[in-house]
Design a protein around this motif. Structure first.
Motif, short mmCIF file in Angstrom:
data_model
loop_
_atom_site.label_atom_id
_atom_site.label_comp_id
_atom_site.label_asym_id
_atom_site.label_seq_id
_atom_site.Cartn_x
_atom_site.Cartn_y
_atom_site.Cartn_z
N GLY A 59 0.82 -1.21 0.00
CA GLY A 59 0.00 0.00 0.00
C GLY A 59 0.86 1.27 0.00
O GLY A 59 0.51 2.25 -0.65
N THR A 60 1.96 1.25 0.73
CA THR A 60 2.82 2.44 0.82
C THR A 60 3.33 2.82 -0.56
O THR A 60 3.36 3.99 -0.94
CB THR A 60 4.02 2.15 1.75
OG1 THR A 60 3.54 1.53 2.93
CG2 THR A 60 4.77 3.42 2.11
N TYR A 81 0.14 8.55 9.15
CA TYR A 81 1.06 7.45 8.79
C TYR A 81 2.34 8.08 8.26
O TYR A 81 2.30 9.02 7.47
CB TYR A 81 0.38 6.57 7.72
CG TYR A 81 1.23 5.43 7.24
CD1 TYR A 81 1.78 4.51 8.12
CD2 TYR A 81 1.50 5.28 5.88
CE1 TYR A 81 2.57 3.46 7.66
CE2 TYR A 81 2.27 4.22 5.41
CZ TYR A 81 2.80 3.32 6.31
OH TYR A 81 3.58 2.29 5.86
N ASN A 138 -4.54 4.88 10.99
CA ASN A 138 -3.33 4.63 11.77
C ASN A 138 -2.74 6.00 12.08
O ASN A 138 -2.52 6.78 11.15
CB ASN A 138 -2.34 3.82 10.93
CG ASN A 138 -0.99 3.65 11.62
OD1 ASN A 138 -0.85 3.96 12.79
ND2 ASN A 138 -0.02 3.16 10.87
N ASP A 169 -6.19 6.04 1.56
CA ASP A 169 -5.42 4.91 2.08
C ASP A 169 -6.39 4.01 2.84
O ASP A 169 -6.82 4.34 3.94
CB ASP A 169 -4.32 5.47 3.00
CG ASP A 169 -3.48 4.38 3.64
OD1 ASP A 169 -3.87 3.21 3.57
OD2 ASP A 169 -2.42 4.73 4.21
N TYR A 205 -6.66 -0.71 5.86
CA TYR A 205 -7.36 -1.41 6.95
C TYR A 205 -8.85 -1.62 6.63
O TYR A 205 -9.68 -1.74 7.54
CB TYR A 205 -7.20 -0.62 8.26
CG TYR A 205 -5.76 -0.53 8.71
CD1 TYR A 205 -5.10 -1.64 9.20
CD2 TYR A 205 -5.05 0.66 8.60
CE1 TYR A 205 -3.77 -1.58 9.58
CE2 TYR A 205 -3.72 0.74 8.99
CZ TYR A 205 -3.08 -0.38 9.48
OH TYR A 205 -1.77 -0.32 9.86
N SER A 219 -3.88 -3.02 0.77
CA SER A 219 -2.73 -3.88 1.10
C SER A 219 -3.21 -5.28 1.44
O SER A 219 -4.03 -5.46 2.35
CB SER A 219 -2.00 -3.29 2.31
OG SER A 219 -1.08 -4.21 2.83
N LYS A 231 -2.36 -6.57 5.19
CA LYS A 231 -3.24 -6.31 6.33
C LYS A 231 -4.47 -7.21 6.31
O LYS A 231 -5.06 -7.47 7.33
CB LYS A 231 -3.73 -4.85 6.29
CG LYS A 231 -2.65 -3.83 6.12
CD LYS A 231 -1.81 -3.69 7.35
CE LYS A 231 -0.81 -2.57 7.15
NZ LYS A 231 0.22 -2.57 8.17
N LYS A 242 4.18 -7.65 1.51
CA LYS A 242 4.26 -6.40 0.76
C LYS A 242 3.63 -6.52 -0.63
O LYS A 242 4.30 -6.42 -1.66
CB LYS A 242 5.72 -5.91 0.66
CG LYS A 242 6.35 -5.53 1.98
CD LYS A 242 5.69 -4.36 2.68
CE LYS A 242 5.88 -3.04 1.96
NZ LYS A 242 5.34 -1.92 2.78
#
Ligand SMILES: Cc1ncc(COP(=O)(O)O)c(C=O)c1O
Length: 368
Positions: A78-79, A103, A157, A185, A188, A216, A219, A227
């Motif tokens: 996700g990052t 984040y 987050n 984002d 979650y 992601s 998660k 990743k």
């Protein structure tokens, strides 16, 4: 804090990762994909059956039709998806609104692209809301001709707060008639509690048309080390996104994509995550009642925050370091999620752990 935890053999409730095993079935599927020789590069935008399975999932969950070929890109996490979206849209001097605590990748990702982060503080839990919330008047006031994007994150987050339908309505009003992009984002997505529906941008076509929505698998399937994630964006935006992706990562780990394209068909595996993780939140919250921390509410993510005002007046970094070294429990001081180190004497705890880990940690925290 993780390095300090290792050094002092402390229980790590700092970093966000589960300490329990992921699905054996999914591990088996990766194994099978490798044995079946799915070991070469997959196409740049992602393994086609995986993108199709994601499109089906989006249709099932959010009743939105997304074109897997032109609107979904598989990414190494996700990052990376957030970074690529920012790189695709930002020019030097562009402003991006971020909500703090944030984040930690957002602001560096903006700045490395020559952009300028415009941080807005979330409102500390008060009589209006039991968890942190967005002050939409502050957002309106922060908009300028240079505003290129707004980054939202729900579930959030580090605070565990979630965006509600009213927030979406406010966001719609603010961006209407502008060229502002949204980076949402949603890593979650499936970690949301108390029967609150996840307000994905994917539900709102008028917002989706200007959005990069980032996810992601780490998660969702308790495998943060994998990743792997994806970005959903309209075809025109995806085209730009892929110009960055093509010359950065090019394509992601093939056997994992092949396995996930099968495993995504099992809806229970992702639908059961909320109640599984909510039990952990409730368990941890109950245990923490015997300490002198005052816990905030968490409606999603791996995290819950709490203030230690009744224990110490140290700053949060010193306190978190001391708790790691002396009590043997690592946490994250929430000031690190503010560009200016704003210190509300709050720590973040990760409850995505085995019950025995949470038991052992709280036994130590009781002594503070
Ligand atoms: C809000 C938020 N976004 C993105 C990520 C990263 O996801 P990934 O590991 O898939 O890059 C995290 C991980 O902690 C997170 O908390």
């Amino acid at each position: 804090m993780s390095a300090l935890a290792t050094q002092h053999k402390a229980i790590n409730l700092g970093q966000g990762f589960p300490d329990f095993s992921m699905s054996e079935e999914l591990i088996g599927l990766v194994n099978k994909a490798m044995k079946n020789d799915f070991n070469q590069y997959s196409p740049m935008p992602g393994w086609p059956p995986l993108k199709e399975a994601i499109a089906e999932k989006i249709d099932f969950l959010y009743h939105t039709s997304v074109n897997p070929e032109s609107e979904i890109t598989i990414t190494p996490g996700g990052t990376y998806a957030i970074y690529s979206a920012l790189t695709a849209i930002l020019h030097p001097g562009d402003e991006v609104i971020v909500f703090e605590p944030a984040y930690d990748s957002y602001i560096p990702n903006i700045e490395i692209n020559g952009g300028r982060a415009i941080p807005i503080n979330l409102v500390y839990p008060d009589y209006k809301s039991d968890s942190y919330r967005i002050d939409w008047d502050a957002v309106k006031n922060a908009i300028s001709p240079k505003t290129k994007a707004i980054i939202i994150n729900s579930p959030h987050n580090p605070t565990g707060s979630v965006i509600m339908e009213e927030d979406i309505l406010q966001l719609k009003k603010i961006v209407e008639g502008t060229n502002i992009f949204i980076i949402s984002d949603e890593v979650y997505e499936h970690l949301i509690f108390d029967d609150i529906p996840h307000q994905s941008i994917l539900r709102y076509p008028e917002l989706l048309e200007r959005s990069f929505v980032c996810f992601s698998f780490g998660k969702v399937y308790n495998c943060t080390g994998w990743k792997l994630g994806y970005c959903v964006a309209p075809a025109e935006l995806t085209k730009e996104f892929r110009k960055v992706h093509q010359f950065n990562c090019f394509s992601c780990h093939t056997p994992t994509q092949v396995a996930l394209s099968e495993f995504l068909k099992n809806r229970d595996a992702y639908l059961s995550l909320s109640s599984f993780m909510q039990q952990k939140r409730d368990y941890f919250k109950r245990l923490m009642q015997d300490t002198r921390f005052t816990m905030h509410e968490s409606h999603g993510s791996y995290f819950i925050c709490g203030t230690y005002e009744r224990i110490s007046d140290e700053n949060d970094r010193d306190f978190a370091i001391r708790v790691t070294k002396e009590a043997g429990v690592a946490t994250i001081p929430v000031s690190v999620f503010y560009h200016n180190g704003k210190d509300d004497k709050v720590l973040r705890f990760c409850f995505s752990k085995k019950e025995e880990t949470l038991d052992a940690a709280v036994k130590k925290l009781i002594n503070l």
